[in-house]
Design a protein around this motif. Structure first.
Motif, PDB file in Angstrom:
ATOM      1  N   PRO A  99       0.808  -1.220   0.000  1.00 36.72           N
ATOM      2  CA  PRO A  99       0.000   0.000   0.000  1.00 36.72           C
ATOM      3  C   PRO A  99       0.847   1.280   0.000  1.00 36.72           C
ATOM      4  O   PRO A  99       0.467   2.278  -0.600  1.00 36.72           O
ATOM      5  N   GLN A 156      -5.388   1.244  -1.971  1.00 42.15           N
ATOM      6  CA  GLN A 156      -4.543   0.931  -0.809  1.00 42.15           C
ATOM      7  C   GLN A 156      -5.296   0.037   0.168  1.00 42.15           C
ATOM      8  O   GLN A 156      -4.732  -0.908   0.726  1.00 42.15           O
ATOM      9  N   GLN A 212      -4.216  -3.716   1.155  1.00 37.40           N
ATOM     10  CA  GLN A 212      -4.004  -4.089   2.568  1.00 37.40           C
ATOM     11  C   GLN A 212      -4.746  -5.384   2.864  1.00 37.40           C
ATOM     12  O   GLN A 212      -4.193  -6.298   3.469  1.00 37.40           O
ATOM     13  N   GLN A 219      -3.109  -9.108   3.805  1.00 33.61           N
ATOM     14  CA  GLN A 219      -3.485  -9.805   5.043  1.00 33.61           C
ATOM     15  C   GLN A 219      -3.956 -11.218   4.736  1.00 33.61           C
ATOM     16  O   GLN A 219      -3.715 -12.145   5.494  1.00 33.61           O
TER      17      GLN A 219
END
Length: 167
Positions: free
Chosen positions: A141, A156, A160, A164
């Motif tokens: 990001p 972004q 993210q 994850q």
């Protein structure tokens, strides 16, 4: 102005990545690895690595420096260790193969989610999203850039979430 402050940036550069002992005013002594020297104030940035600790950074103000003695040259391992102190975590240890793998995985994920993506730049290392946002290596990001703040924030956020999921 003392002798240390009169040196040029090229002179100071010879101290970078070396273990030094700095004698400052009032006979204070500091020892550490030189990360850099500020060219404006002549302040020395020293890194030390106490055992079983991450390491610490200290500053010796240029006007206080009386003497600098080189104690040891830095080997390639120490140079890498010093470089990692200031480098962002994401950019630390990716080989060309790992970066290519990350780029291709992200590109595939974006395409799967119907987000138009292409490659740009001489080596095709930069991903271009819809022609209005670019993602540089290592494709996180923080490496996104766009003049459109709304698209930037959304991509972004997606990135993210994607990263994850990968962990």
């Amino acid at each position: 102005m003392n002798d240390w402050q009169r040196k040029s940036p090229l002179d100071w550069e010879t101290y970078v990545n070396k273990l030094v002992k700095v004698v400052a005013v009032e006979k204070h002594e500091y020892e550490g690895w030189v990360l850099t020297v500020d060219p404006v104030s002549a302040t020395i940035v020293l890194a030390t690595f106490p055992e079983n600790e991450k390491g610490s950074i200290s500053f010796v103000m240029g006007h206080a420096v009386q003497e600098v003695e080189i104690l040891q040259e830095g080997d390639s391992d120490m140079k890498q260790r010093l470089a990692r102190i200031l480098a962002p975590e994401e950019s630390q240890a990716y080989s060309e193969e790992e970066l290519e793998k990350r780029k291709n995985a992200l590109k595939t994920w974006l395409e799967t989610n119907h987000i138009p993506v292409g490659e740009q730049g001489e080596l095709g290392r930069t991903l271009s999203v819809a022609g209005v946002l670019s993602i540089e290596p290592p494709y996180g990001p923080e490496q996104c850039s766009s003049t459109n703040e709304i698209i930037l924030a959304r991509v972004q956020g997606l990135l993210q979430g994607y990263l994850q999921q990968q962990r």
